[in-house]
Write an enzyme that holds these catalytic residues in place. Structure first.
Site, PDB file in Angstrom:
ATOM      1  N   ASP A  38      39.504  39.913  43.569  1.00 22.30           N
ATOM      2  CA  ASP A  38      40.338  38.849  43.007  1.00 22.30           C
ATOM      3  C   ASP A  38      41.457  38.445  43.967  1.00 22.30           C
ATOM      4  O   ASP A  38      41.927  39.253  44.769  1.00 22.30           O
ATOM      5  CB  ASP A  38      40.934  39.344  41.670  1.00 22.30           C
ATOM      6  CG  ASP A  38      41.447  38.197  40.818  1.00 22.30           C
ATOM      7  OD1 ASP A  38      41.148  37.027  41.130  1.00 22.30           O
ATOM      8  OD2 ASP A  38      42.155  38.474  39.823  1.00 22.30           O
ATOM      9  N   HIS A  55      38.095  31.297  49.176  1.00 20.40           N
ATOM     10  CA  HIS A  55      36.780  31.869  48.871  1.00 20.40           C
ATOM     11  C   HIS A  55      36.006  32.165  50.154  1.00 20.40           C
ATOM     12  O   HIS A  55      35.325  33.182  50.264  1.00 20.40           O
ATOM     13  CB  HIS A  55      35.985  30.916  47.975  1.00 20.40           C
ATOM     14  CG  HIS A  55      36.581  30.761  46.609  1.00 20.40           C
ATOM     15  ND1 HIS A  55      36.987  31.851  45.856  1.00 20.40           N
ATOM     16  CD2 HIS A  55      36.861  29.675  45.852  1.00 20.40           C
ATOM     17  CE1 HIS A  55      37.480  31.417  44.695  1.00 20.40           C
ATOM     18  NE2 HIS A  55      37.426  30.108  44.671  1.00 20.40           N
ATOM     19  N   LEU A 149      22.936  52.013  51.417  1.00 14.42           N
ATOM     20  CA  LEU A 149      23.864  51.534  50.387  1.00 14.42           C
ATOM     21  C   LEU A 149      23.201  50.464  49.504  1.00 14.42           C
ATOM     22  O   LEU A 149      22.553  49.557  50.011  1.00 14.42           O
ATOM     23  CB  LEU A 149      25.095  50.934  51.090  1.00 14.42           C
ATOM     24  CG  LEU A 149      26.114  50.223  50.204  1.00 14.42           C
ATOM     25  CD1 LEU A 149      26.835  51.222  49.313  1.00 14.42           C
ATOM     26  CD2 LEU A 149      27.115  49.443  51.048  1.00 14.42           C
TER      27      LEU A 149
HETATM   28  C1  IPE Z   1      37.437  38.162  37.700  1.00 14.35           C
HETATM   29  O1  IPE Z   1      38.423  37.390  38.290  1.00 14.35           O
HETATM   30  C2  IPE Z   1      36.089  37.672  38.106  1.00 14.35           C
HETATM   31  C3  IPE Z   1      35.737  37.848  39.512  1.00 14.35           C
HETATM   32  C4  IPE Z   1      36.447  38.453  40.415  1.00 14.35           C
HETATM   33  C5  IPE Z   1      34.453  37.331  39.878  1.00 14.35           C
HETATM   34  P1  IPE Z   1      39.081  36.151  37.524  1.00 14.35           P
HETATM   35  O2  IPE Z   1      40.100  35.602  38.436  1.00 14.35           O
HETATM   36  O3  IPE Z   1      38.023  35.226  37.062  1.00 14.35           O
HETATM   37  O4  IPE Z   1      39.727  36.859  36.249  1.00 14.35           O
HETATM   38  P2  IPE Z   1      40.976  36.458  35.360  1.00 14.35           P
HETATM   39  O5  IPE Z   1      40.774  35.018  34.965  1.00 14.35           O
HETATM   40  O6  IPE Z   1      42.197  36.634  36.212  1.00 14.35           O
HETATM   41  O7  IPE Z   1      40.957  37.406  34.225  1.00 14.35           O
HETATM   42  C1  IPE Z   2      38.344  35.712  42.925  1.00 12.69           C
HETATM   43  O1  IPE Z   2      39.435  34.957  43.336  1.00 12.69           O
HETATM   44  C2  IPE Z   2      37.043  34.998  43.172  1.00 12.69           C
HETATM   45  C3  IPE Z   2      36.338  34.579  41.957  1.00 12.69           C
HETATM   46  C4  IPE Z   2      36.739  34.780  40.744  1.00 12.69           C
HETATM   47  C5  IPE Z   2      35.094  33.874  42.154  1.00 12.69           C
HETATM   48  P1  IPE Z   2      40.102  33.870  42.393  1.00 12.69           P
HETATM   49  O2  IPE Z   2      39.454  32.556  42.642  1.00 12.69           O
HETATM   50  O3  IPE Z   2      40.103  34.314  40.990  1.00 12.69           O
HETATM   51  O4  IPE Z   2      41.574  33.861  42.972  1.00 12.69           O
HETATM   52  P2  IPE Z   2      42.915  33.728  42.147  1.00 12.69           P
HETATM   53  O5  IPE Z   2      42.893  34.773  41.082  1.00 12.69           O
HETATM   54  O6  IPE Z   2      42.936  32.356  41.580  1.00 12.69           O
HETATM   55  O7  IPE Z   2      43.981  33.947  43.148  1.00 12.69           O
HETATM   56 MG    MG Z   3      41.397  35.376  39.873  1.00 11.97          MG
END
Ligand code: IPE
Ligand code: IPE
Ligand code: MG
Length: 258
Positions: A38, A55, A149
């Site tokens: 995240d 990303h 792995l």
């Molecule tokens: C969780 O992250 C999902 C992934 C890392 C794929 P999110 O950014 O979607 O989760 P929330 O919205 O903070 O709970």
């Molecule tokens: C995690 O990073 C990637 C996915 C959920 C696909 P985020 O896109 O949730 O990044 P933040 O949480 O907005 O910083």
């Molecule tokens: Mg996120």
């Protein structure tokens, strides 16, 4: 000589050996580590970049983490890449994520395969765009016999939806007279989860400072050790994985005992 070099090109164990700090006990490396990757968006925002760049940087971060996990003998690495809730994001971001996934698989599968990595997925894969499904099929088929792995990518994954599927499946088996209600037990449920045949993660890591599960591995994490870090996923490196493992190794896991 050139032949030898080529032979070892890409073989992680020989090229960039992971330096394991002395505080890591190689005899108790977790078999299964799950990661909620995240913070890509915030990483980008901090740099005044569009979320998509975050990303992209997030995909880059996979390389070092996967190599480190492989080199120290982790058996399963489950990576949360797209949740059932992530469909709420703007279409443009979703399609970029799908594009990056296709790109990643196309670019990296050869090297992963060469390093005996087995690629698997968990989640409702069939609902993903056709091109993604095709690329996943290609990667999982190519690497299916590898015994290094296991990189397990959670895509269109949701813990509640996974458990609901199990409940529906058990309902059908009861209806069809295949099992009795008193035969429902944890072992049966486990054989019907996406993670059938994969042990529960001993360690769950979440980056970016959020302290929640976000619908990840709800059943499987019942007794996992959690490790949270403020680092955004694109900045997460093998050394942070080792830090998490070292911390894990100093925990006392009691499983309800004393
Ligand atoms: C969780 O992250 C999902 C992934 C890392 C794929 P999110 O950014 O979607 O989760 P929330 O919205 O903070 O709970
Ligand atoms: C995690 O990073 C990637 C996915 C959920 C696909 P985020 O896109 O949730 O990044 P933040 O949480 O907005 O910083
Ligand atoms: Mg996120």
């Amino acid at each position: 000589m050139i032949g030898v070099k080529i032979m070892f090109k890409g073989l992680w164990n020989n090229s960039k050996k992971t330096r394991v700090p002395s505080n890591i006990n190689m005899n108790s490396i977790p078999k299964h580590i799950a990661i909620i990757m995240d913070g890509n968006g915030r990483w980008a925002a901090e740099r005044m970049l569009p979320r998509n760049m975050g990303h992209r940087a997030g995909v880059e971060a996979l390389r070092d983490v996967i190599r480190t996990a492989s080199n120290i003998g982790v058996k399963y690495l489950t990576l949360y890449a797209f949740s059932t809730e992530n469909w709420k994001r703007p279409d443009s971001e979703i399609s970029m994520l799908m594009k990056l996934l296709i790109e990643y698989l196309r670019k990296e599968v050869e090297e992963l395969h060469y390093n005996s990595v087995k690629i698997q997925t968990i989640g409702d894969i069939e609902q993903l765009p056709n091109e993604v499904v095709k690329e996943i099929d290609r990667a999982t088929t190519k690497t299916r016999l590898n015994n290094g792995l296991h990189v397990n990518i959670a895509l269109n994954y949701g813990g509640r939806s996974e458990i609901l599927n199990v409940i529906k499946q058990i309902g059908r088996e009861i209806r069809d007279g295949k099992i009795q209600v008193n035969e429902i037990n944890e072992e049966l449920v486990e054989t019907l989860l996406y993670t059938a045949n994969i042990p529960d993660p001993e360690l769950l890591i979440r980056t970016s400072g959020e302290i929640r599960l976000s619908n990840f591995l709800l059943w499987q994490c019942a007794y996992s050790e959690f490790w949270f870090t403020d680092i955004y996923w694109p900045d997460f490196k093998g050394e942070h994985l080792l830090e998490a493992i070292s911390d894990y190794q100093n925990r006392q896991r009691r499983f309800g005992g004393i």
